[in-house]
Design a protein around this motif. Structure first.
Motif, PDB file in Angstrom:
ATOM      1  N   TYR A   1      44.570  34.857  42.478  1.00  0.00           N
ATOM      2  CA  TYR A   1      44.819  35.904  43.471  1.00  0.00           C
ATOM      3  C   TYR A   1      45.105  35.264  44.825  1.00  0.00           C
ATOM      4  CZ  TYR A   1      43.386  39.360  40.035  1.00  0.00           C
ATOM      5  OH  TYR A   1      43.325  40.153  38.910  1.00  0.00           O
TER       6      TYR A   1
ATOM      7  N   ASN B   1      43.757  35.321  47.615  1.00  0.00           N
ATOM      8  CA  ASN B   1      42.657  34.695  48.353  1.00  0.00           C
ATOM      9  C   ASN B   1      42.138  33.431  47.657  1.00  0.00           C
ATOM     10  OD1 ASN B   1      41.300  35.664  46.152  1.00  0.00           O
ATOM     11  ND2 ASN B   1      39.921  37.003  47.282  1.00  0.00           N
TER      12      ASN B   1
ATOM     13  N   THR C   1      41.041  33.189  44.509  1.00  0.00           N
ATOM     14  CA  THR C   1      40.167  33.423  43.354  1.00  0.00           C
ATOM     15  C   THR C   1      40.959  33.286  42.051  1.00  0.00           C
ATOM     16  OG1 THR C   1      39.029  35.067  44.686  1.00  0.00           O
ATOM     17  CG2 THR C   1      38.507  35.039  42.341  1.00  0.00           C
ATOM     18  N   VAL C   2      40.339  32.594  41.095  1.00  0.00           N
ATOM     19  CA  VAL C   2      40.991  32.449  39.793  1.00  0.00           C
ATOM     20  C   VAL C   2      40.648  33.656  38.939  1.00  0.00           C
ATOM     21  CG1 VAL C   2      41.047  31.073  37.677  1.00  0.00           C
ATOM     22  CG2 VAL C   2      40.985  29.943  39.901  1.00  0.00           C
ATOM     23  N   GLY C   3      41.677  34.390  38.513  1.00  0.00           N
ATOM     24  CA  GLY C   3      41.470  35.537  37.621  1.00  0.00           C
ATOM     25  C   GLY C   3      41.507  35.089  36.178  1.00  0.00           C
TER      26      GLY C   3
ATOM     27  N   PRO D   1      31.244  38.489  30.752  1.00  0.00           N
ATOM     28  CA  PRO D   1      30.515  39.111  31.863  1.00  0.00           C
ATOM     29  C   PRO D   1      31.457  39.635  32.935  1.00  0.00           C
ATOM     30  CG  PRO D   1      30.336  36.720  31.946  1.00  0.00           C
ATOM     31  CD  PRO D   1      31.009  37.049  30.666  1.00  0.00           C
ATOM     32  N   SER D   2      30.914  40.437  33.816  1.00  0.00           N
ATOM     33  CA  SER D   2      31.687  40.973  34.925  1.00  0.00           C
ATOM     34  C   SER D   2      32.314  39.814  35.715  1.00  0.00           C
ATOM     35  CB  SER D   2      30.716  41.775  35.788  1.00  0.00           C
ATOM     36  OG  SER D   2      31.411  42.345  36.833  1.00  0.00           O
ATOM     37  N   GLY D   3      33.593  39.958  36.039  1.00  0.00           N
ATOM     38  CA  GLY D   3      34.287  38.897  36.769  1.00  0.00           C
ATOM     39  C   GLY D   3      34.910  37.849  35.871  1.00  0.00           C
ATOM     40  N   ALA D   4      34.783  38.011  34.559  1.00  0.00           N
ATOM     41  CA  ALA D   4      35.282  36.995  33.620  1.00  0.00           C
ATOM     42  C   ALA D   4      36.810  36.969  33.528  1.00  0.00           C
ATOM     43  CB  ALA D   4      34.697  37.235  32.228  1.00  0.00           C
ATOM     44  N   GLY D   5      37.446  38.098  33.871  1.00  0.00           N
ATOM     45  CA  GLY D   5      38.913  38.137  33.804  1.00  0.00           C
ATOM     46  C   GLY D   5      39.471  39.209  32.874  1.00  0.00           C
ATOM     47  N   LYS D   6      38.619  40.104  32.377  1.00  0.00           N
ATOM     48  CA  LYS D   6      39.076  41.125  31.415  1.00  0.00           C
ATOM     49  C   LYS D   6      40.116  42.073  32.046  1.00  0.00           C
ATOM     50  CE  LYS D   6      34.846  42.661  30.669  1.00  0.00           C
ATOM     51  NZ  LYS D   6      34.113  41.830  31.663  1.00  0.00           N
ATOM     52  N   SER D   7      39.815  42.560  33.250  1.00  0.00           N
ATOM     53  CA  SER D   7      40.774  43.479  33.890  1.00  0.00           C
ATOM     54  C   SER D   7      42.046  42.742  34.268  1.00  0.00           C
ATOM     55  CB  SER D   7      40.197  44.087  35.168  1.00  0.00           C
ATOM     56  OG  SER D   7      38.976  44.673  34.887  1.00  0.00           O
ATOM     57  N   THR D   8      41.908  41.512  34.695  1.00  0.00           N
ATOM     58  CA  THR D   8      43.100  40.722  35.019  1.00  0.00           C
ATOM     59  C   THR D   8      43.989  40.648  33.779  1.00  0.00           C
ATOM     60  OG1 THR D   8      41.838  39.435  36.635  1.00  0.00           O
ATOM     61  CG2 THR D   8      43.901  38.466  35.849  1.00  0.00           C
TER      62      THR D   8
HETATM   63  P1  ADP Z   1      36.353  41.561  34.724  1.00  0.00           P
HETATM   64  O1  ADP Z   1      37.333  42.656  34.425  1.00  0.00           O
HETATM   65  O2  ADP Z   1      36.025  40.725  33.514  1.00  0.00           O
HETATM   66  O3  ADP Z   1      35.133  42.041  35.421  1.00  0.00           O
HETATM   67  P2  ADP Z   1      38.347  40.719  36.689  1.00  0.00           P
HETATM   68  O4  ADP Z   1      39.580  40.403  35.940  1.00  0.00           O
HETATM   69  O5  ADP Z   1      38.262  42.011  37.425  1.00  0.00           O
HETATM   70  O6  ADP Z   1      37.081  40.526  35.734  1.00  0.00           O
HETATM   71  O7  ADP Z   1      38.098  39.562  37.770  1.00  0.00           O
HETATM   72  C1  ADP Z   1      38.270  38.178  37.512  1.00  0.00           C
HETATM   73  C2  ADP Z   1      38.082  37.430  38.822  1.00  0.00           C
HETATM   74  O8  ADP Z   1      39.163  37.741  39.704  1.00  0.00           O
HETATM   75  C3  ADP Z   1      36.809  37.805  39.583  1.00  0.00           C
HETATM   76  O9  ADP Z   1      36.333  36.658  40.243  1.00  0.00           O
HETATM   77  C4  ADP Z   1      37.297  38.842  40.589  1.00  0.00           C
HETATM   78  O10 ADP Z   1      36.485  38.853  41.741  1.00  0.00           O
HETATM   79  C5  ADP Z   1      38.684  38.316  40.909  1.00  0.00           C
HETATM   80  N1  ADP Z   1      39.629  39.377  41.295  1.00  0.00           N
HETATM   81  C6  ADP Z   1      39.981  40.473  40.586  1.00  0.00           C
HETATM   82  N2  ADP Z   1      40.895  41.204  41.255  1.00  0.00           N
HETATM   83  C7  ADP Z   1      41.129  40.555  42.422  1.00  0.00           C
HETATM   84  C8  ADP Z   1      41.963  40.804  43.561  1.00  0.00           C
HETATM   85  N3  ADP Z   1      42.785  41.861  43.619  1.00  0.00           N
HETATM   86  N4  ADP Z   1      41.924  39.920  44.582  1.00  0.00           N
HETATM   87  C9  ADP Z   1      41.113  38.838  44.545  1.00  0.00           C
HETATM   88  N5  ADP Z   1      40.310  38.529  43.499  1.00  0.00           N
HETATM   89  C10 ADP Z   1      40.309  39.389  42.454  1.00  0.00           C
END
Ligand code: ADP
Length: 229
Positions: free
Chosen positions: A11, A13, A15-17, A36-43
Motif C-alpha cells: 500500500y 504507506n 504496508t505490505v498487503g 489472523p486479522s491483517g493477514a491479507g485476506k481482504s487484499t
Molecule cells: P485481513 O483481511 O486478513 O484482515 P487485509 O488484507 O485487510 O487483511 O490487510 C493486510 C495488511 O494490509 C494489514 O497490515 C492492513 O493494515 C494493510 N492494509 C489494508 N488495506 C490498506 C490500505 N488501504 N492502506 C494501507 N494499508 C492497508
C-alpha cells in the motif's frame, strides 16, 4: 479459474498487503482463505475483483489477465462473480425478491425472465416462502440466504464470500455452509475468507492460510488445525 502469479501488494504507506503470492484455484474448487486479522485476506479478494491493483505480478481470472482491464471492462469482470458479505448488505427498502432481482436489472432482461431467475435462486436457498418479506422481517440466517440468492442469480462462475457466517450462530452457520456446498457441487468455484475453525474443520476443502501477507500454507485436505497468531 483464479490464478495469482507472483503477486505482491504494497500500500501507499508502505504496508505490505500481500507478498509473492503464487496460487491457482481451479474451476469448481472450494477454497477457504484463513489467517489472523491483517493477514491479507481482504487484499486478496479486493485484487480479484479489481478493486485494487497489485504492485507487481499478474492475476488471471478464467485465463484472462485482469491487470490491464480498462475501467469500462471491470463491470463485466464483476458480473461473472457473486459476492457474499458478513453483514449481508441487503437493501432494507426492498423485499427479498427485489434484492435478488436488483442485480439483474442492469442486464435488461424481460420481467418474466427476471422473475424466473429470482424464483429459482430463492428456491436454491430455501426461501421461496419469504420472498415478499423485507430484510428487517427476516432472521440473520434468512438475510444471508437472500444475499446468497442474490450472489447466484446471475449464474456466476465464481463466488467470493467474506466471513459469510461471521454473524450467525453455529447451527445457522452450518445451514449456510450446506447451501454454499450445494452451490459448489453444481460447479461454482467458491473462495471463502473465514475465521471459523469449526466450519473449516468440518469440511475437506482446500485451505489457503495467509500470515503477514504471505501464503504460509496450502492444504488440500482441509483442516484449520493451529491457532491464529
Ligand atoms: P485481513 O483481511 O486478513 O484482515 P487485509 O488484507 O485487510 O487483511 O490487510 C493486510 C495488511 O494490509 C494489514 O497490515 C492492513 O493494515 C494493510 N492494509 C489494508 N488495506 C490498506 C490500505 N488501504 N492502506 C494501507 N494499508 C492497508
Amino acid at each position: 479459474m483464479i490464478q495469482f502469479i507472483n503477486i505482491s501488494k504494497e500500500y501507499k504507506n508502505g504496508t505490505v498487503g500481500l507478498k509473492n503470492i503464487d496460487v491457482k484455484i481451479e474451476s469448481g474448487e472450494f477454497a477457504f482463505l484463513v489467517g489472523p486479522s491483517g493477514a491479507g485476506k481482504s487484499t486478496f479478494t479486493k485484487l480479484m475483483i479489481r478493486e485494487i491493483l497489485p504492485t507487481s505480478g499478474s492475476i488471471l481470472i478464467n485465463g484472462k489477465s485482469i491487470i490491464r482491464l480498462k475501467r469500462k471492462e471491470i463491470p463485466m469482470l464483476r458480473r461473472g462473480m457473486g459476492f457474499i458479505f458478513q453483514n449481508y448488505r441487503l437493501l432494507n427498502d426492498r423485499t427479498a425478491a427485489e434484492n435478488v432481482a436488483f442485480t439483474l436489472e442492469v442486464l435488461g432482461l424481460s420481467s418474466k425472465e427476471v422473475q424466473k431467475r429470482v424464483d429459482y435462486a430463492l428456491g436454491m436457498v430455501g426461501l421461496s416462502e419469504r420472498k415478499k418479506h423485507f430484510p428487517d422481517e427476516l432472521s440473520g440466517g434468512e438475510q444471508q440466504r437472500v444475499a446468497i440468492a442474490r450472489a447466484i442469480v446471475n449464474n456466476p462462475a465464481i463466488i467470493v464470500a467474506d466471513e459469510p457466517t461471521g454473524n450467525l450462530d453455529p447451527a445457522t452457520a452450518e445451514e449456510i455452509m450446506d447451501i454454499l456446498n450445494d452451490i459448489n457441487i453444481k460447479g461454482t468455484t467458491i473462495l471463502m475468507a473465514t475465521h471459523d475453525k469449526a466450519i473449516v474443520n468440518r469440511t475437506s476443502h482446500r485451505v489457503l492460510r495467509l500470515n503477514h501477507g504471505e501464503l504460509i500454507r496450502d492444504d488440500r485436505k482441509g483442516g484449520y488445525d493451529f491457532e491464529d497468531r
